[in-house]
Design a protein around this motif. Structure first.
Motif, PDB file in Angstrom:
ATOM      1  N   VAL A 162       0.783  -1.177   0.028  1.00 14.75           N
ATOM      2  CA  VAL A 162      -0.048   0.100  -0.276  1.00 14.75           C
ATOM      3  C   VAL A 162       0.948   1.174  -0.131  1.00 14.75           C
ATOM      4  O   VAL A 162       1.865   1.299   0.624  1.00 14.75           O
ATOM      5  N   PHE A 163       0.621   2.055  -0.798  1.00 13.22           N
ATOM      6  CA  PHE A 163       1.360   3.301  -0.874  1.00 13.22           C
ATOM      7  C   PHE A 163       1.266   4.286   0.179  1.00 13.22           C
ATOM      8  O   PHE A 163       0.298   4.722   0.471  1.00 13.22           O
ATOM      9  N   THR A 164       2.287   4.174   1.057  1.00 16.57           N
ATOM     10  CA  THR A 164       2.374   5.246   2.249  1.00 16.57           C
ATOM     11  C   THR A 164       3.196   6.339   2.102  1.00 16.57           C
ATOM     12  O   THR A 164       3.020   7.429   2.833  1.00 16.57           O
ATOM     13  N   ASN A 165       3.955   6.313   0.934  1.00 16.45           N
ATOM     14  CA  ASN A 165       4.714   7.822   0.795  1.00 16.45           C
ATOM     15  C   ASN A 165       3.743   8.716  -0.034  1.00 16.45           C
ATOM     16  O   ASN A 165       3.103   8.435  -0.732  1.00 16.45           O
ATOM     17  N   VAL A 166       3.890   9.930   0.652  1.00 17.13           N
ATOM     18  CA  VAL A 166       3.308  10.927   0.066  1.00 17.13           C
ATOM     19  C   VAL A 166       3.372  11.129  -1.288  1.00 17.13           C
ATOM     20  O   VAL A 166       2.295  11.384  -1.974  1.00 17.13           O
ATOM     21  N   PHE A 167       4.584  11.372  -1.783  1.00 19.67           N
ATOM     22  CA  PHE A 167       4.700  11.695  -3.016  1.00 19.67           C
ATOM     23  C   PHE A 167       4.291  10.460  -4.049  1.00 19.67           C
ATOM     24  O   PHE A 167       3.674  10.690  -5.206  1.00 19.67           O
ATOM     25  N   ALA A 168       4.374   9.294  -3.647  1.00 24.62           N
ATOM     26  CA  ALA A 168       3.667   8.229  -4.454  1.00 24.62           C
ATOM     27  C   ALA A 168       2.311   8.512  -4.529  1.00 24.62           C
ATOM     28  O   ALA A 168       1.735   8.135  -5.628  1.00 24.62           O
ATOM     29  N   LYS A 169       1.656   8.724  -3.515  1.00 23.89           N
ATOM     30  CA  LYS A 169       0.195   8.977  -3.599  1.00 23.89           C
ATOM     31  C   LYS A 169      -0.001   9.904  -4.509  1.00 23.89           C
ATOM     32  O   LYS A 169      -0.908  10.084  -5.108  1.00 23.89           O
ATOM     33  N   LEU A 170       0.708  11.295  -4.406  1.00 22.79           N
ATOM     34  CA  LEU A 170       0.369  12.253  -5.336  1.00 22.79           C
ATOM     35  C   LEU A 170       0.464  11.984  -6.695  1.00 22.79           C
ATOM     36  O   LEU A 170      -0.313  12.202  -7.371  1.00 22.79           O
ATOM     37  N   TYR A 171       1.373  11.244  -6.860  1.00 19.46           N
ATOM     38  CA  TYR A 171       1.887  11.019  -8.277  1.00 19.46           C
ATOM     39  C   TYR A 171       0.778  10.055  -8.883  1.00 19.46           C
ATOM     40  O   TYR A 171       0.372   9.798  -9.986  1.00 19.46           O
ATOM     41  N   GLU A 172       0.202   8.971  -8.025  1.00 19.02           N
ATOM     42  CA  GLU A 172      -0.722   8.051  -8.340  1.00 19.02           C
ATOM     43  C   GLU A 172      -1.966   8.816  -8.581  1.00 19.02           C
ATOM     44  O   GLU A 172      -2.604   8.623  -9.828  1.00 19.02           O
ATOM     45  N   LEU A 178      -2.139  11.808  -9.691  1.00 20.12           N
ATOM     46  CA  LEU A 178      -2.034  12.742 -10.927  1.00 20.12           C
ATOM     47  C   LEU A 178      -2.152  11.537 -11.920  1.00 20.12           C
ATOM     48  O   LEU A 178      -2.631  12.301 -13.065  1.00 20.12           O
ATOM     49  N   TYR A 179      -1.401  10.715 -11.996  1.00 15.83           N
ATOM     50  CA  TYR A 179      -1.588   9.647 -13.003  1.00 15.83           C
ATOM     51  C   TYR A 179      -3.182   9.302 -13.421  1.00 15.83           C
ATOM     52  O   TYR A 179      -3.461   9.378 -14.489  1.00 15.83           O
ATOM     53  N   LEU A 180      -3.787   9.130 -12.259  1.00 17.20           N
ATOM     54  CA  LEU A 180      -5.200   8.760 -12.564  1.00 17.20           C
ATOM     55  C   LEU A 180      -6.028   9.869 -13.156  1.00 17.20           C
ATOM     56  O   LEU A 180      -6.735   9.463 -14.171  1.00 17.20           O
ATOM     57  N   PHE A 181      -5.645  11.038 -12.950  1.00 19.79           N
ATOM     58  CA  PHE A 181      -6.287  12.179 -13.436  1.00 19.79           C
ATOM     59  C   PHE A 181      -5.816  12.443 -14.815  1.00 19.79           C
ATOM     60  O   PHE A 181      -6.941  12.552 -15.778  1.00 19.79           O
ATOM     61  N   ILE A 182      -4.727  12.269 -15.203  1.00 13.93           N
ATOM     62  CA  ILE A 182      -4.224  12.397 -16.748  1.00 13.93           C
ATOM     63  C   ILE A 182      -4.819  11.358 -17.490  1.00 13.93           C
ATOM     64  O   ILE A 182      -5.179  11.514 -18.429  1.00 13.93           O
ATOM     65  N   GLU A 183      -4.668   9.883 -16.992  1.00 12.74           N
ATOM     66  CA  GLU A 183      -5.160   8.780 -17.630  1.00 12.74           C
ATOM     67  C   GLU A 183      -6.774   8.942 -18.094  1.00 12.74           C
ATOM     68  O   GLU A 183      -7.329   8.892 -19.163  1.00 12.74           O
ATOM     69  N   HIS A 237      -7.935   4.477 -27.253  1.00  9.88           N
ATOM     70  CA  HIS A 237      -6.299   4.233 -27.569  1.00  9.88           C
ATOM     71  C   HIS A 237      -5.761   5.662 -26.983  1.00  9.88           C
ATOM     72  O   HIS A 237      -4.374   5.618 -27.349  1.00  9.88           O
ATOM     73  N   GLY A 238      -6.288   6.175 -25.944  1.00  8.98           N
ATOM     74  CA  GLY A 238      -5.735   7.432 -25.444  1.00  8.98           C
ATOM     75  C   GLY A 238      -4.647   6.988 -24.438  1.00  8.98           C
ATOM     76  O   GLY A 238      -3.807   8.028 -24.202  1.00  8.98           O
ATOM     77  N   ARG A 239      -4.503   6.012 -24.018  1.00  9.63           N
ATOM     78  CA  ARG A 239      -3.509   5.607 -22.977  1.00  9.63           C
ATOM     79  C   ARG A 239      -2.237   5.506 -23.127  1.00  9.63           C
ATOM     80  O   ARG A 239      -1.221   6.045 -22.732  1.00  9.63           O
ATOM     81  N   LYS A 240      -2.294   5.371 -24.593  1.00  9.14           N
ATOM     82  CA  LYS A 240      -0.575   5.636 -25.255  1.00  9.14           C
ATOM     83  C   LYS A 240      -0.182   6.887 -25.133  1.00  9.14           C
ATOM     84  O   LYS A 240       1.193   7.170 -25.117  1.00  9.14           O
ATOM     85  N   TYR A 241      -0.702   8.038 -24.963  1.00 10.16           N
ATOM     86  CA  TYR A 241      -0.298   9.198 -24.836  1.00 10.16           C
ATOM     87  C   TYR A 241      -0.209   9.955 -23.350  1.00 10.16           C
ATOM     88  O   TYR A 241       0.241  11.133 -23.149  1.00 10.16           O
ATOM     89  N   VAL A 242      -0.459   8.880 -22.221  1.00 15.72           N
ATOM     90  CA  VAL A 242      -0.380   9.465 -21.107  1.00 15.72           C
ATOM     91  C   VAL A 242       0.952  10.193 -20.676  1.00 15.72           C
ATOM     92  O   VAL A 242       1.113  11.018 -20.217  1.00 15.72           O
ATOM     93  N   PRO A 243       2.262   9.462 -21.199  1.00 13.59           N
ATOM     94  CA  PRO A 243       3.445   9.903 -20.845  1.00 13.59           C
ATOM     95  C   PRO A 243       3.656  11.415 -21.398  1.00 13.59           C
ATOM     96  O   PRO A 243       4.181  12.149 -20.440  1.00 13.59           O
TER      97      PRO A 243
END
Lengths: 67, 265
Positions: free
Chosen positions: B52-62, B64-69, B79-85
């Motif tokens: 389980v992510f306990t690190n604050v930055f890991a949670k934040l980036y998770e 953010l990733y969900l938002f962008i995805e 097919h938009g998942r290809k452009y996430v990076p």
């Protein structure tokens, strides 16, 4: 004169932004489950209207300086 | 330095006389931004091994990733998942690039050259994706790479000429083509000017309000910082969202073809 022109531009863009906000709010209150989609489209529309004012800000000083 | 006509304001914006950072200053600010992004990313990577992510930055980036995805898949399609990076890189660069202005005097996104660079990258990436989708389609149909590349390029270009009209309407097609090319060029300008205007305008509003309160020694302008934080998020989102919309415009035909094929079978 430039200040007046920018004021007029800001007036128009303000009305436009308000209309977009009003439309989005109406839609959101009528259909709360569509809030995500409405917000995204509202932001795009806001960005396009905002650009008009920004273009005015950047173009107007040049066109006034030439006169 | 005075220049006549339309060149004046544009030139003075590019040369950043007085307001924006100088070129070296911009480089230093960019170094700051990259340092912040890499440091937080490195800290976030440390938390990935736990269940389980306990690190604050890991949670934040998770998050953010969900938002962008969500944004990519919602706007571009399945097919938009290809452009996430790519989109996430833009989001981080713009957000952190504007965010440093809350702690430092100015920020890289308050300089037009940085924004124009990002907008150029975004628009050329969109063109590249448009061509490469056609390329992939043609390769699937069994064309050899060179033919697929050339035909894909011209198919992408032919999108600019609007709907297919009769032979008698060739002048109109030509006009549409020219207008579409111009609007494609203006995408750079609109993307970069919007970001520059919002961020730089925020800075100037803070400066003006600080000037207002300087007689009573209260930096009133700094009460605007929450609004500036909101601007950072919204501008980063608008830039990435518009990039997503442009990508979806050039890669959308793939889905339509798939649907048509599904109906045919």
């Amino acid at each position: 004169m430039l200040g007046l022109g920018l004021g007029i531009a800001a007036l128009g863009v303000g009305i436009g932004l308000g209309l977009i906000g009003m439309g989005a709010m109406n839609g959101m209150s009528r259909q709360p489950e569509a809030i995500g989609k409405l917000q995204v489209n509202m932001l795009i529309a806001l960005a396009f209207v905002e650009l008009v004012f920004l273009l005015t800000v950047f173009i107007a000083p040049g066109s006034f300086a030439g006169k | 330095m005075r220049m006549s006509g339309m060149v004046g304001p544009v030139f003075s914006l590019l040369a950043s006389g007085g307001h924006g950072p100088s070129f070296l200053g911009l480089a230093i600010y960019l170094f700051f931004v990259l340092l912040i992004i890499f440091a937080t990313m490195t800290l976030a990577k440390k938390g990935l091994s736990s269940r389980v992510f306990t690190n604050v930055f890991a949670k934040l980036y998770e998050q953010l990733y969900l938002f962008i995805e969500n944004m990519c898949v919602g706007t571009i399609g399945p097919h938009g998942r290809k452009y996430v990076p790519m989109i996430m890189t833009f989001w981080l660069a713009i957000f952190v690039g504007s965010f440093v202005a809350l702690f430092f005097p100015t920020s890289p996104t308050a300089d037009l050259s940085f924004n124009l660079g990002m907008a150029l990258i975004a628009v050329f990436y969109v063109q590249h994706e448009g061509i490469s989708t056609h390329y992939a389609e043609l390769r699937k149909q069994g064309k050899d790479p060179v033919t697929a590349g050339v035909v894909g390029f011209f198919r992408h270009i032919s999108h600019f000429s609007g709907p297919k009209l009769g032979i008698a309407l060739i002048p109109i097609t030509l006009m549409i083509f020219v207008i579409e090319i111009i609007s494609e060029m203006m995408k750079n300008v609109s993307l970069s000017l919007r970001l520059f205007g919002n961020i730089n305008g925020g800075h100037q509003a803070v400066e003006a309000m600080n000037e207002l309160g300087s007689s009573v020694y209260i930096p009133i302008g700094n009460f605007l910082l929450p609004i500036k934080l909101l601007t950072c998020v919204v501008q980063a989102m608008i830039f990435t969202l518009l990039t997503c919309v442009y990508i979806s415009l050039v890669t959308h035909h793939e889905d339509e073809h798939a649907h048509e094929a599904a109906h045919a079978h």
